[in-house]
Write a protein that holds these residues in place. Structure first.
Motif: not given
Length: 279
Positions: A41-42, A55-64, A66-68
């Motif tokens: 994550l950056d 809601a946190l959305i985005g493709p798999s592997g983009c850090g969602k 981890t951020y949570l």
């Protein structure tokens, strides 16, 4: 890893568990995360308003996910995990020196992707176990009231009130997920994090969990990771789109009111994702 491994151990007065309002906001400022040398994550800056669903959305592997998990200090439980930036709950940094991770996790609860009740434990004891794991001491009457209140808030009370002594593992998948929500609610968290809570559920069970989220909105701040764009539109008031590539860590491309993010996104990549053109 079980809930017992993640459980808070701090002592909290029973009256606090019974009277917490739950309308507390979260914010991250320039948060970055690593697993060893790999940056995932950056500099994520995001506001999750009190009493709303983000809601946190985005493709798999983009850090969602981890951020949570860094929001309630679960990220640091992974060997070699690193973090920079600030995570603020009501303006106070949850990573401040002297701040106990267990006390943070009591205020910021987590519901996982797959339901994880204690299968041989009764429905009643599953909910009450949240109090025990958090070190909250209550009288028998207070415990009864908190179990009932938590099951009501999780939208499960009318379905199980006549069988509270039966095993939690005998419930359907959707009921087990709501039982896990009730267990989290028993300690009166201010924030509830939900990591793809419906991904293992059928459509009917998904609808019931979404109804539960709607019931909780306004009482709690909720942050949910979902790959279901329709679900994000149905349950959230705000949305954040995460994106990463093979050579760059996850970043927030765009965030804002859910309606704006889906109907008139500012970034072409957001438009492509929410309209199913990639991901």
């Amino acid at each position: 890893m079980t809930d017992a491994d993640l459980a808070p151990t701090v002592q909290m007065p029973a009256v606090q568990a019974a009277t917490a309002t739950g309308t507390h906001g979260l914010e991250t400022r320039a948060v970055s995360a690593w697993f060893g040398e790999r940056k995932v994550l950056d500099r994520v800056s995001l506001t999750m308003p009190a009493g709303q669903v983000t809601a946190l959305i985005g493709p798999s592997g983009c850090g969602k996910s981890t951020y949570l998990r860094l929001l309630n200090r679960m990220h640091e439980m992974v060997r070699g995990a690193g973090l920079a930036g600030e995570v603020l709950l009501d303006g106070d940094d949850v990573y401040a020196p002297g701040r106990l991770p267990a006390s943070v996790r009591r205020r910021i609860g987590m519901v996982f992707q797959r339901p994880n009740p204690f299968p041989a434990m009764s429905i009643y004891d599953n909910v009450a176990s949240g109090l025990k794991l958090a070190g909250i001491k209550v009288t028998h009457q207070e415990r009864d009231e908190l179990v009932e209140t938590s099951l009501v808030r999780a939208g499960l009370w009318t379905e199980v009130r006549d069988r509270l002594k039966t095993p939690g593992g005998a419930l359907s998948g959707g009921q087990q997920q709501r039982l896990c929500i009730a267990r989290s609610l028993a300690v009166s968290p201010d924030v509830l994090l939900m990591d793809e809570p419906c991904s293992a559920l059928d459509p009917t069970s998904t609808r019931r969990v979404e109804e539960t989220i709607e019931l909780l909105r306004g009482r709690l701040t909720i942050v949910i990771v979902t790959h279901n764009m329709q679900q994000a539109q149905r349950v959230s008031q705000r949305c954040a789109f995460f994106l990463a590539s093979h050579d760059t860590p996850g970043r927030v491309v765009e965030s804002g009111p859910t309606e704006q993010l889906f109907d008139s996104p500012r970034d072409e990549r957001t438009s492509d994702y929410v309209n199913g053109r990639f991901g």
